[in-house]
Design a protein around this motif. Sequence first.
Motif, PDB file in Angstrom:
ATOM      1  N   CYS A 143       8.814   5.316  43.442  1.00  0.00           N
ATOM      2  CA  CYS A 143      10.268   5.238  43.465  1.00  0.00           C
ATOM      3  C   CYS A 143      10.876   5.281  42.060  1.00  0.00           C
ATOM      4  N   THR A 197      18.532  -0.256  44.045  1.00  0.00           N
ATOM      5  CA  THR A 197      18.474   0.456  45.314  1.00  0.00           C
ATOM      6  C   THR A 197      19.158  -0.387  46.373  1.00  0.00           C
ATOM      7  N   TRP A 224      12.903  -3.481  39.947  1.00  0.00           N
ATOM      8  CA  TRP A 224      13.917  -3.050  40.897  1.00  0.00           C
ATOM      9  C   TRP A 224      14.729  -4.241  41.397  1.00  0.00           C
ATOM     10  N   ASN A 260      17.182  -4.916  44.742  1.00  0.00           N
ATOM     11  CA  ASN A 260      17.854  -4.440  45.938  1.00  0.00           C
ATOM     12  C   ASN A 260      19.237  -5.062  45.962  1.00  0.00           C
ATOM     13  N   LEU A 298      20.015   4.386  42.758  1.00  0.00           N
ATOM     14  CA  LEU A 298      19.817   5.267  43.903  1.00  0.00           C
ATOM     15  C   LEU A 298      21.059   5.223  44.774  1.00  0.00           C
TER      16      LEU A 298
END
Length: 317
Positions: A315, A91, A38, A40, A118
């Motif tokens: 997630c 995300t 992931w 951010n 997302l």
Amino acid sequence: MKDLDAATANSGKFRDPHVTADGQTRASVALSHPETLWFNTGTLCNIECANCYILSSPTNDALVYITRAEVETYLDQVTARGWPLREIGFTGGEPFMNPQMIDMAGAALQRGYEVLILTNAMRPMMRKSVRAGLLALQADHGDRLTLRISLDHFRPEVHDRERGAGSYDKTLEGMRWLRDAGLRMTVAGRSVWADSDAESRAGYAALFAREGFDIDASDPGQTVLFPEMDETAEVPEITTACWDILGKSPRDVMCASSRMVVKRKGAAHPTVLACTLLPYTPEFELGETLAEAERDVQLNHPHCAKFCVLGGASCSA
């Protein structure tokens, strides 16, 4: 106040990384099968939700915009470490606030990964330049690109209670554009409401049928119903004995298969976290490199118990 309430609810718990409050060995999780990395994209968001675990808002830049160059550095490390990744996730905050979001997604797609973004599907995604970028990514990479839309509830008044008046209609507008453009989308809702799982999925199914959205409400991978992450709720600590008691495996927990990269405000370099849910907890910061991030994670936080082990949530797609 939230920190005080959390300390009261779980008094004496989650203090020692290796031992629970009653002296048992705390459960830990190894990175046994890395599947998702992931990123951010930054904590800035176009809205401010009533309960956002990462405190995203139009003014919170505690996590700053990550860049394509920084993303590519970690993708190079994935190759060097031999991680068998399937997916790159993005995300926020709202990822489409980051001006390099399309470029970052393109970099991951060009390397053959599936990409999950997302988004609340509101104004940042609906800018002309972003829509053009999404169409170009879809033309080049097809269904390897998925947008997971934050639609907290199938009824507008409940969704708007969390995200602000009018947000439901704006999100539906974005979803209709994605539908008409043929872009693959899924939905993330919340299970905190009074509805049962069956009632929630029936409500989403009716909405999807009415709107012509190609989303399966009965599939937990396409319609994800997340448990609420309330640090003030009392939860049990997870010990090594819990795996057999609960009939679960450490491999089932999110930190067995994923890590998240963030860039803190004022930091020279991004850093790698154990998971997406704990961006502000120093104990879960593993280092600046993927090599450092391969170490075991001690389940020393209420979210570890409620969201991941007991809630069974993830997630990832």
